[in-house]
Scaffold this active site. Structure first.
Site, PDB file in Angstrom:
ATOM      1  N   GLY A 129      -2.313   6.171  -1.387  1.00 10.61           N
ATOM      2  CA  GLY A 129      -3.307   5.918  -1.311  1.00 10.61           C
ATOM      3  C   GLY A 129      -3.914   7.203  -0.789  1.00 10.61           C
ATOM      4  N   LYS A 171      -0.038   2.187  -6.859  1.00 12.46           N
ATOM      5  CA  LYS A 171       0.890   1.465  -8.010  1.00 12.46           C
ATOM      6  C   LYS A 171       1.463   1.958  -9.072  1.00 12.46           C
ATOM      7  CE  LYS A 171      -2.204  -2.706  -7.687  1.00 12.46           C
ATOM      8  NZ  LYS A 171      -3.282  -1.579  -6.959  1.00 12.46           N
ATOM      9  N   ARG A 208      10.066   2.684 -14.068  1.00 11.86           N
ATOM     10  CA  ARG A 208       9.812   1.056 -13.450  1.00 11.86           C
ATOM     11  C   ARG A 208       8.662   0.176 -13.464  1.00 11.86           C
ATOM     12  NH1 ARG A 208      11.457  -3.123 -10.699  1.00 11.86           N
ATOM     13  NH2 ARG A 208      12.575  -4.013 -11.148  1.00 11.86           N
ATOM     14  N   ASP A 214       5.166  10.737   1.011  1.00 12.90           N
ATOM     15  CA  ASP A 214       6.592  10.835   0.699  1.00 12.90           C
ATOM     16  C   ASP A 214       7.301   9.776  -0.726  1.00 12.90           C
ATOM     17  OD1 ASP A 214       6.299   8.957   2.752  1.00 12.90           O
ATOM     18  OD2 ASP A 214       8.637   8.399   2.187  1.00 12.90           O
ATOM     19  N   SER A 232       5.487   9.365  -3.282  1.00  3.77           N
ATOM     20  CA  SER A 232       4.674   9.773  -4.689  1.00  3.77           C
ATOM     21  C   SER A 232       5.589  10.998  -4.789  1.00  3.77           C
ATOM     22  CB  SER A 232       3.306  10.564  -4.013  1.00  3.77           C
ATOM     23  OG  SER A 232       2.135   9.605  -4.054  1.00  3.77           O
ATOM     24  N   THR A 263      -1.306  11.637   4.277  1.00  4.44           N
ATOM     25  CA  THR A 263      -1.657  10.014   4.135  1.00  4.44           C
ATOM     26  C   THR A 263      -2.688  10.078   5.722  1.00  4.44           C
ATOM     27  OG1 THR A 263      -0.121   8.731   4.763  1.00  4.44           O
ATOM     28  CG2 THR A 263       0.664  10.524   4.738  1.00  4.44           C
ATOM     29  N   ASP A 305      -1.082   7.659   7.275  1.00  5.38           N
ATOM     30  CA  ASP A 305       0.061   6.876   8.213  1.00  5.38           C
ATOM     31  C   ASP A 305       0.658   8.582   9.027  1.00  5.38           C
ATOM     32  OD1 ASP A 305      -0.879   4.708   7.268  1.00  5.38           O
ATOM     33  OD2 ASP A 305       1.096   4.553   5.879  1.00  5.38           O
ATOM     34  N   ASP A 338       3.146  10.208   8.463  1.00  2.12           N
ATOM     35  CA  ASP A 338       4.666  10.038   8.218  1.00  2.12           C
ATOM     36  C   ASP A 338       5.590  10.946   7.125  1.00  2.12           C
ATOM     37  OD1 ASP A 338       3.769   8.633   5.948  1.00  2.12           O
ATOM     38  OD2 ASP A 338       4.738   6.451   6.253  1.00  2.12           O
ATOM     39  N   ARG A 347     -13.898  -9.132  28.088  1.00  8.68           N
ATOM     40  CA  ARG A 347     -13.002 -10.077  27.071  1.00  8.68           C
ATOM     41  C   ARG A 347     -11.857  -9.017  26.965  1.00  8.68           C
ATOM     42  NH1 ARG A 347     -17.813 -10.835  22.568  1.00  8.68           N
ATOM     43  NH2 ARG A 347     -18.368 -13.172  23.600  1.00  8.68           N
ATOM     44  N   MET A 372      -3.832   0.762  10.323  1.00  3.46           N
ATOM     45  CA  MET A 372      -2.894   0.970   9.881  1.00  3.46           C
ATOM     46  C   MET A 372      -1.741   1.162   9.893  1.00  3.46           C
ATOM     47  SD  MET A 372      -5.012   1.770   5.640  1.00  3.46           S
ATOM     48  CE  MET A 372      -5.735  -0.072   4.994  1.00  3.46           C
ATOM     49  N   GLY A 373      -1.185   1.831   9.036  1.00  2.00           N
ATOM     50  CA  GLY A 373       0.567   2.259  10.067  1.00  2.00           C
ATOM     51  C   GLY A 373       1.501   1.494   9.772  1.00  2.00           C
ATOM     52  N   ARG A 374       1.670   1.558   8.209  1.00  2.00           N
ATOM     53  CA  ARG A 374       2.738   0.480   7.650  1.00  2.00           C
ATOM     54  C   ARG A 374       4.396   0.904   8.109  1.00  2.00           C
ATOM     55  NH1 ARG A 374       1.273  -1.308   2.956  1.00  2.00           N
ATOM     56  NH2 ARG A 374       3.544  -2.919   3.194  1.00  2.00           N
ATOM     57  N   GLU A 431      -0.513  -2.115  12.002  1.00  2.00           N
ATOM     58  CA  GLU A 431      -0.590  -3.497  11.213  1.00  2.00           C
ATOM     59  C   GLU A 431       0.844  -3.904  10.662  1.00  2.00           C
ATOM     60  OE1 GLU A 431      -1.815  -2.087   7.209  1.00  2.00           O
ATOM     61  OE2 GLU A 431      -0.934  -0.174   6.966  1.00  2.00           O
TER      62      GLU A 431
HETATM   63  O1  F6P Z   1       0.214   4.610   3.132  1.00  2.00           O
HETATM   64  C1  F6P Z   1      -0.863   4.688   3.547  1.00  2.00           C
HETATM   65  C2  F6P Z   1      -1.785   3.324   4.321  1.00  2.00           C
HETATM   66  O2  F6P Z   1      -3.219   3.529   4.474  1.00  2.00           O
HETATM   67  C3  F6P Z   1      -1.323   2.269   4.727  1.00  2.00           C
HETATM   68  O3  F6P Z   1      -1.101   2.607   6.006  1.00  2.00           O
HETATM   69  C4  F6P Z   1      -1.384   1.201   4.351  1.00  2.00           C
HETATM   70  O4  F6P Z   1      -0.373   0.080   4.251  1.00  2.00           O
HETATM   71  C5  F6P Z   1      -1.632   0.705   2.931  1.00  2.00           C
HETATM   72  O5  F6P Z   1      -1.784   2.462   2.619  1.00  2.00           O
HETATM   73  C6  F6P Z   1      -2.612   0.354   2.625  1.00  2.00           C
HETATM   74  O6  F6P Z   1      -2.659   0.551   0.785  1.00  2.00           O
HETATM   75  P1  F6P Z   1      -3.716  -0.528  -0.154  1.00  2.00           P
HETATM   76  O7  F6P Z   1      -4.868   0.818  -0.254  1.00  2.00           O
HETATM   77  O8  F6P Z   1      -2.924  -0.607  -1.807  1.00  2.00           O
HETATM   78  O9  F6P Z   1      -4.491  -1.359   0.706  1.00  2.00           O
END
Ligand code: F6P
Length: 362
Positions: A14, A80, A85, A118, A120, A141, A143, A145, A178, A185-187, A238
């Protein structure tokens, strides 16, 4: 030992802010200081797998100075299609690693700088082994991470976006009494939510690594709202699961699960339990785009120069890293072990609790 004449550089995974600044630094140092030819491979590993390989010759003297300031990656990237593979149109998979090696041979690459996360690094280091070329990694990244480094390129800019979003949400939350939910983000890792949430004055931060309960969340929000305040800010990563243990995600064929929407689940639950008006903002890819922060430009420049120095010293199989206020390098084998998650004893978790933020039940 063969002299380095041609260096490849590619971005993988990403995108994020600061990638162009890394490419700029790599090109400048390799071109001007080392006198090498630099080839920018287009769209990550895909560019080398195609016949003919897709690339751009990079010359430091013809770079637009805007590059340092530009978001995204002008080389393109992909998150992707692992070449070992590789998905085929009929849904099957094929090993296309030899296509990558053939591309590297055709371009005469002596080494490759991989700017990636990591995942990649893991795939590209196997591909470079197969192609018989040395690899040096640069961590990026949002993230944050990646193991072995305190900071990856892109993280600081993403934190700025999260903080800015909370700065904007707070006055409107206060005006309308409210609960505002901000989904970041943050998988797998909650670094973005935790850092941005503290900086932006959140009342609640939910991260994938720390369990929470709806009862605990409700009790905390009731406390906040009973102290003369009629609004609250909640940040959720997320990758946080529902209380029942499910990710909120969309499954698209051939892709990693697309996370997103846990904020709406929390909105429903908070509305049901507290009766408070609640709204959700999903920040999504806004965190990845835009101008890199000064911190990311600095990191990108330091990483790019150090990566080329490692190539010049033929210290391959290493990743540049930021530790203790400076640039160092670590073995790739220490990095490719998976994601660097938040640990329960992370000092920032204590900071969050210390300023009254709910980060899960203790
Ligand atoms: O790994 C980085 C990241 O931004 C994640 O936080 C997020 O889940 C993912 O990439 C989103 O990827 P895409 O661009 O395929 O939607």
């Amino acid at each position: 030992m063969k002299d380095i004449k041609t260096l490849g550089v590619l971005t993988s995974g990403g995108d994020c802010a600061g990638l162009n600044a890394v490419i700029r630094a790599v090109t400048y140092h390799a071109n001007q200081v080392c006198g090498w030819r630099v080839l920018g491979i287009l769209d990550g590993s895909l560019g080398l797998m195609e016949k003919p390989p897709r690339y751009r010759e990079l010359r430091a003297d013809s770079f637009d100075e805007g590059l340092l300031r530009e978001g995204g990656t002008f080389l393109g990237t992909t998150n992707k299609g692992d070449p070992f593979r590789f998905p085929q149109p009929d849904g099957s998979f094929r090993d296309r690693s030899e296509d990558f090696a053939a591309g590297a041979r055709e371009l005469g690459l002596d080494a490759l700088v991989v700017i990636g996360g990591d995942g990649s690094m893991r795939i590209l280091s196997r591909l470079c082994d197969k192609a018989g070329i040395g690899m040096v990694g640069v961590p990026k990244t949002i993230d944050n991470d990646v193991h072995g480094t305190e900071y990856a390129v892109g993280f600081a800019s993403a934190i700025n976006v999260v903080t800015d979003a909370l700065d904007r949400l707070q006055p409107t939350a206060a005006s309308h009494h409210r609960v505002m939910i901000l989904e970041t983000m943050g998988r797998d890792a909650g670094h973005i939510a935790l850092n941005g949430g503290i900086a932006g004055g959140a009342d609640v931060i939910l991260v994938p690594e720390l369990p929470y309960t709806l009862d605990g969340l409700e009790a905390h929000l009731r406390r906040v709202l009973s102290r003369g305040r009629s609004h609250a800010l909640l940040v959720v990563a997320e990758g946080v699961k529902t209380e029942g243990g499910k990710h909120v995600s969309v499954n698209m064929p051939g892709e990693q699960l697309r996370y997103g929407g846990v904020g709406y689940y929390l909105e429903r639950e908070i509305g049901r339990r507290l009766g408070t008006e609640t709204r959700v903002t999903v920040l999504g890819h806004l965190q990845r785009g835009g101008t890199p922060s000064p911190r990311d430009r600095l990191l990108a420049s330091a990483f790019g120069v150090h990566a080329v120095r490692l190539v010049a010293q033929r210290r391959f199989g290493r990743m540049v890293a930021w530790q203790d206020r400076g640039v160092v390098d670590v073995p790739l084998s220490d990095v490719t072990v998976g994601s660097r998650l938040l640990q329960p004893d992370d000092p920032l978790i204590a900071t969050a609790r210390g300023v009254g933020i709910y980060v899960g039940d203790v």
